[in-house]
Design a protein around this motif. Structure first.
Motif, mmCIF file in Angstrom:
data_model
loop_
_atom_site.group_PDB
_atom_site.id
_atom_site.type_symbol
_atom_site.label_atom_id
_atom_site.label_comp_id
_atom_site.label_asym_id
_atom_site.label_seq_id
_atom_site.Cartn_x
_atom_site.Cartn_y
_atom_site.Cartn_z
ATOM 1 N N LYS A 40 -59.922 -5.392 53.941
ATOM 2 C CA LYS A 40 -60.050 -3.943 53.779
ATOM 3 C C LYS A 40 -58.754 -3.229 54.149
ATOM 4 C CE LYS A 40 -63.433 -3.561 56.756
ATOM 5 N NZ LYS A 40 -63.559 -4.948 57.239
ATOM 6 N N SER A 41 -58.214 -3.593 55.331
ATOM 7 C CA SER A 41 -56.974 -2.927 55.755
ATOM 8 C C SER A 41 -55.827 -3.278 54.819
ATOM 9 C CB SER A 41 -56.604 -3.343 57.177
ATOM 10 O OG SER A 41 -57.614 -2.953 58.069
ATOM 11 N N VAL A 42 -55.804 -4.531 54.350
ATOM 12 C CA VAL A 42 -54.739 -4.931 53.436
ATOM 13 C C VAL A 42 -54.817 -4.117 52.146
ATOM 14 C CG1 VAL A 42 -53.844 -6.837 52.049
ATOM 15 C CG2 VAL A 42 -54.531 -7.250 54.399
ATOM 16 N N PHE A 84 -54.360 4.972 61.323
ATOM 17 C CA PHE A 84 -54.282 3.517 61.383
ATOM 18 C C PHE A 84 -55.394 2.965 62.270
ATOM 19 C CE2 PHE A 84 -50.225 4.644 59.795
ATOM 20 C CZ PHE A 84 -49.827 3.564 59.031
ATOM 21 N N GLN A 85 -55.687 1.674 62.029
ATOM 22 C CA GLN A 85 -56.747 1.033 62.807
ATOM 23 C C GLN A 85 -56.448 1.110 64.301
ATOM 24 O OE1 GLN A 85 -57.879 -2.685 61.059
ATOM 25 N NE2 GLN A 85 -59.588 -2.967 62.443
ATOM 26 N N GLY A 86 -55.163 0.957 64.666
ATOM 27 C CA GLY A 86 -54.796 1.039 66.080
ATOM 28 C C GLY A 86 -54.215 2.392 66.468
ATOM 29 N N CYS A 161 -58.403 6.692 56.261
ATOM 30 C CA CYS A 161 -58.772 6.473 57.652
ATOM 31 C C CYS A 161 -59.246 5.043 57.809
ATOM 32 C CB CYS A 161 -59.900 7.416 58.070
ATOM 33 S SG CYS A 161 -59.441 9.139 58.033
ATOM 34 N N ASP A 162 -58.516 4.268 58.600
ATOM 35 C CA ASP A 162 -58.915 2.887 58.840
ATOM 36 C C ASP A 162 -59.756 2.836 60.111
ATOM 37 O OD1 ASP A 162 -59.228 0.186 58.944
ATOM 38 O OD2 ASP A 162 -57.121 -0.297 58.584
ATOM 39 N N GLU A 163 -61.027 2.672 59.944
ATOM 40 C CA GLU A 163 -61.992 2.612 61.039
ATOM 41 C C GLU A 163 -61.853 3.788 61.997
ATOM 42 O OE1 GLU A 163 -62.468 -1.243 62.667
ATOM 43 O OE2 GLU A 163 -62.521 -2.158 60.683
ATOM 44 N N PRO A 164 -62.147 4.983 61.507
ATOM 45 C CA PRO A 164 -61.982 6.177 62.337
ATOM 46 C C PRO A 164 -62.918 6.209 63.525
ATOM 47 C CG PRO A 164 -63.119 6.719 60.302
ATOM 48 C CD PRO A 164 -62.630 5.315 60.156
HETATM 49 MG MG LIG Z 1 -58.917 -3.693 59.264
#
Ligand SMILES: [Mg+2]
Ligand SMILES: Nc1ncnc2c1ncn2[C@@H]1O[C@H](COP(=O)(O)OP(=O)(O)OP(=O)(O)O)[C@@H](O)[C@H]1O
Lengths: 255, 243
Positions: A40-42, A84-86, A161-164
């Motif tokens: 997903k993030s990729v 970002f996720q982080g 939004c990556d995993e908000p």
């Molecule tokens: Mg991810």
């Protein structure tokens, strides 16, 4: 609207994304869901050009992003906000400088105008008055919200939004989901949210794309995801015993 | 070879016109403080002791009455100006500044802060590295001048404490055969080394892959490579400038 056409992506010998084609619609919250490590993030990073795709195209409102050079991409990117996720906040800057950073870089606004916009964005994520804190002094959930504030500070046309809401308590998670939905409608943005939180899917999923083993396995809206019989999806949606039981009960009452 | 190619590609992206000069300027000022001012103390301390040791060593070896006493001052001046201040100080700075830069930029890479810059449309190399290069190239010469002065003072102190040669003779030695070109020569070296240290360390930080462990490795690599590069280019510069 963002169109993704036949994207392939490999790292070394390992192919992560297989021939993904889909459309992310304007004015809607588009969700990418799937289990951990499915790509997903990729996919999101390929769409914004942080990873170069091996083949295929990403098209922003008719403009082919994939074939653009650095400067042309930079212009599109100024219309993209990304969480970002982080979180990826700049550790050397405080909250206010983080949120105002794109404004100082790309606009000629005075510092008073920037401050006003920053305060507005912070208020939207319920963080008024936290301007002077450093990211290291903020909790994980606060960092996520600051990341969102930074992503929307330029009034982007496209929001990723990556995993908000991973790592947030249920109440704040719902608040963040609501916020993302509101701004998407208000500014008619094309929003792409990556999540594995079923709650979010039910709350805000208007166009849901299910990624499985790097392929687009399924696409539909939140109602059809509950009723679909696709085994990989039911596995994902009804992962816990509790949910499986609920599903069984629903099916029993139907028959 | 792969590294060399990517290094030059990096330099190409790095030297583009910044989108806003005021931001570049502000970044340079803050880097001057981080890279320059904070190195003053260590450079000063090392130079004092270095000068002391050079002077004592020279005095120890000059036991023959055929050479005049002021030779000690002359040799201390020569070795300081030609090699010790520009080269040895740059090696020390490669350790301090280089590891600092590689770990700062490497951390930004693994925590996706560089991706965040790129996504906003910022040229991250230009934004992060160019101010560091400018600041180092401006400030290294100042550091080297301080180092020269303190090294000579260190030599004098050492000779005074051990009561070997008196002040007039030492100063006369320093002033005899003084060639202003030697200062220019040292400063040219300082500027070149500044560029090399910052660009090589930034390279290792910028292309880190993985996590914090890899950042540590990158910062060690940065020190090793910039030290080797300094010594090699020192040889080339000495050959070019003196002969
Ligand atoms: Mg991810
Ligand atoms: N830069 C990279 N180099 C090599 N492999 C990578 C890289 N980034 C991701 N991968 C691999 O791609 C796969 C998909 O990763 P990705 O981060 O997209 O997962 P994800 O679906 O976002 O999972 P999660 O929900 O846990 O964030 C993983 O197997 C990962 O190891």
């Amino acid at each position: 609207m963002i169109e993704v056409q036949n994207i392939d992506k490999s790292f070394a010998d390992l192919q992560i994304l297989h021939d993904i084609t889909t459309i992310f619609e304007k004015g809607k919250v588009n969700l990418i869901i799937g289990q951990s490590g499915q790509g997903k993030s990729v996919l999101a990073k390929c769409m914004v050009g942080l990873h170069e795709v091996d083949s295929g195209h990403v098209v922003y409102d008719g403009k082919d992003f994939t074939s653009m050079n650095r400067n042309e991409r930079s212009l599109i990117r100024q219309q993209i906000g990304m969480l970002f996720q982080g979180s990826a906040l700049f550790d050397s800057m405080n909250v206010e400088e983080n949120v105002g950073f794109p404004l100082t870089m790309f606009t000629n606004k005075s510092s008073a105008e920037i401050k006003k916009r920053v305060d507005f964005c912070l208020e939207r994520v319920n963080l008024s008055g936290k301007n002077a804190l450093l990211p290291s002094e903020c909790s994980g959930g606060m960092q996520k919200r600051i990341g969102i504030a930074r992503a929307i500070s330029m009034n982007p046309k496209y929001l990723f939004c990556d995993e908000p809401n991973s790592g947030l308590d249920p109440k704040t998670a719902i608040l963040i989901d609501g916020l993302i939905q509101d701004i998407t409608k208000e500014y008619n943005m094309t929003t792409v949210v990556i999540t594995h939180d079923m709650n979010s899917v039910i709350e805000i999923g208007e166009n849901v794309i299910f990624i499985y083993e790097g392929k687009k396995w399924w696409q539909g809206d939140k109602k059809s995801i509950i009723t679909t019989e696709n085994p990989e999806i039911t596995d994902f949606v009804y992962a816990s015993e509790f949910m499986k039981e609920i599903r069984q009960n629903i099916q029993n009452t139907r028959t | 070879m792969y590294h060399l190619g990517r290094y030059f590609l990096m330099l190409k992206t790095l030297f583009s016109v910044p989108s806003k000069w005021t931001i570049l300027w502000r970044r340079v000022i803050s880097e001057l403080e981080i890279i320059g001012i904070s190195s003053l103390f260590i450079v000063g301390l090392m130079s004092l002791f270095m000068g002391g040791v050079i002077a004592l060593n020279t005095a120890y070896q000059l036991t023959t009455p055929l050479l005049p006493d002021y030779t000690v001052g002359y040799i201390t001046q020569q070795s300081t100006f030609l090699e010790f201040s520009p080269t040895v100080m740059s090696l020390i700075l490669a350790g301090k500044v280089g590891s600092n830069i590689a770990s700062e930029i490497g951390t930004m890479r693994v925590t996706e802060q560089i991706d965040a810059l790129e996504i906003m449309g910022v040229n991250s190399l230009n934004y992060l590295v160019l101010p560091k290069i400018i600041a180092a190239m401006l400030f290294f010469p100042i550091l080297i001048i301080c180092s020269m002065a303190l090294s000579l003072i260190g030599g004098w102190l050492a000779l005074q404490v051990s009561g070997l040669i008196n002040t007039e003779v030492y100063v006369m030695g320093i002033r005899s055969f003084f060639d202003p070109f030697h200062i220019t020569y040292a400063l040219i070296k300082a500027v070149c080394f500044a560029f090399l240290i910052v660009s090589v360390s930034s390279y290792y930080g910028y292309y880190v892959r993985g996590g914090s462990l890899d950042v540590g490795k990158a910062s060690t690599q940065a020190i090793v490579t910039s030290s080797v590069v300094i010594l090699m280019s020192n040889f080339i510069l000495t050959k070019l400038l003196l002969f």
